[in-house]
Design an enzyme around this catalytic site. Structure first.
Site, mmCIF file in Angstrom:
data_model
loop_
_atom_site.group_PDB
_atom_site.id
_atom_site.type_symbol
_atom_site.label_atom_id
_atom_site.label_comp_id
_atom_site.label_asym_id
_atom_site.label_seq_id
_atom_site.Cartn_x
_atom_site.Cartn_y
_atom_site.Cartn_z
ATOM 1 N N HIS A 209 0.836 -0.781 0.187
ATOM 2 C CA HIS A 209 -0.116 0.064 0.131
ATOM 3 C C HIS A 209 1.108 1.238 -0.028
ATOM 4 O O HIS A 209 1.971 0.956 0.197
ATOM 5 C CB HIS A 209 -0.992 0.037 0.992
ATOM 6 C CG HIS A 209 0.096 -0.461 2.580
ATOM 7 N ND1 HIS A 209 0.446 1.100 3.087
ATOM 8 C CD2 HIS A 209 -0.210 -1.328 3.216
ATOM 9 C CE1 HIS A 209 1.648 0.495 3.846
ATOM 10 N NE2 HIS A 209 0.950 -1.091 4.308
ATOM 11 N N CYS A 222 4.314 -5.001 6.191
ATOM 12 C CA CYS A 222 4.239 -4.289 5.490
ATOM 13 C C CYS A 222 4.649 -3.606 4.258
ATOM 14 O O CYS A 222 5.837 -3.657 4.455
ATOM 15 C CB CYS A 222 2.583 -3.824 5.074
ATOM 16 S SG CYS A 222 1.573 -4.110 5.509
#
Length: 316
Positions: A209, A222
């Site tokens: 992201h 992440c």
């Protein structure tokens, strides 16, 4: 002018026109015989040669832009003045930074040629024959903090990332894209907004992201991306296929491989570009070694997805 005289002039004009045409035709023949005319085959060869030269990856060299500790503000002002907004974006991306975190810079590797797509600087192989039957493939490299996208073995895009920090490292190995959400909320801190989130490990909560790129691995496992890259991957990736109730997985999404290790506490790899422009390059042999243990599973999952999608079309 008498009619007879007019006819005489017309005859003379026609006669001279025929003579001139004959001379031009003969000159053209003479030139062809003597070798002065253009050789079509030579022209073709010349054009082909130019085309091949254009396809060669440009040789990039890098210089250092230094931000002295005591004069950082003035150095940043000079940096902003010397380079355009698009050039700054490119430089920061190559140094794994976004504009928000440019204040963290100490020494930047600056290319002598600017390519906003970043493709001219790719550390990944342009083509991987091993992946020719794989429709879509994503790689995340821990050593150089970069991602790459391939379609049928051809590199279509690459860019910077910030992966899991040392105490919360991103899982290595083969994963698949699961679900995606245009704006997700972090499970670590509800104040963290995660635009264009694509989950790749549902139970561990790992996804890629948009979020800060500070120039080193800094996430809670992440895979952080620049905003433009996050949007692109969000629209490009295929997500999983579930049954109507959502409880059963029918087909996996795009395969993703996270590989390698970062040199924790060492020199940032992209700074090595200043002395060695190919220092971050990943060889074709290295990529093949990373791919081969997973290739059969990738192809099986791809075939299964094709069958599931074909079955869905029949049901409709």
């Amino acid at each position: 002018m008498p009619a007879d005289l007019m006819k005489h002039f017309r005859f003379l004009n026609l006669f001279f026109a025929i003579i001139i045409l004959a001379v031009l035709v003969q000159c053209k023949k003479d030139n062809h015989i003597s070798g002065n005319a253009k050789n079509p085959s030579s022209e073709t060869i010349k054009n082909d040669t130019v085309k091949k030269v254009e396809e060669i990856k440009p040789q990039i060299t890098y210089s250092a832009f230094i931000f002295p500790t005591k004069k950082k503000d003035s150095a940043m002002a000079a940096f902003n003045k010397e380079f355009s907004e698009e050039e700054r974006y490119t430089i920061l991306a190559l140094n794994r930074l976004d504009s928000k975190n440019k204040w963290r810079a100490d020494t930047l590797a600056v290319p002598d040629i600017f390519d906003h797509t970043l493709m001219a600087y790719s550390p990944f192989p342009k083509n991987i024959e091993t992946l020719k039957e794989v429709k879509k493939m994503v790689f995340f490299s821990y050593p150089i903090q970069a991602y790459a996208l391939y379609e049928s073995g051809k590199l279509i895009k690459w860019g910077p990332t910030s992966m899991g920090k040392k105490s919360a490292q991103t899982k290595r190995g083969l994963m698949f894209a699961n679900w995606k959400k245009e704006l997700a909320i972090s499970t670590v801190d509800s104040d963290w907004k995660l635009p264009f989130n694509v989950n790749v490990h549902n139970t561990l909560g790992i996804g890629w992201h948009q979020y800060d790129l500070p120039g080193f691995p800094a996430s809670h496992s992440c895979l952080r991306l620049l905003m433009d890259d996050a949007k692109y991957l969000y629209n490009w990736v295929d997500t999983w296929i579930l049954n109507k109730g959502g409880a059963t997985l029918k087909a996996n999404g795009t395969p993703v491989i996270v590989f390698g290790d970062y040199q924790w506490g060492g020199k940032k790899p992209w700074k090595n570009l200043i002395n060695n422009p190919v220092s971050n390059d990943i060889s074709l042999d290295e990529m093949n070694e990373i791919i081969k243990p997973h290739l059969n599973k990738i192809l099986r999952e791809q075939k299964n997805r094709e069958e599931v999608e074909a079955g869905s079309l029949v049901e409709e």
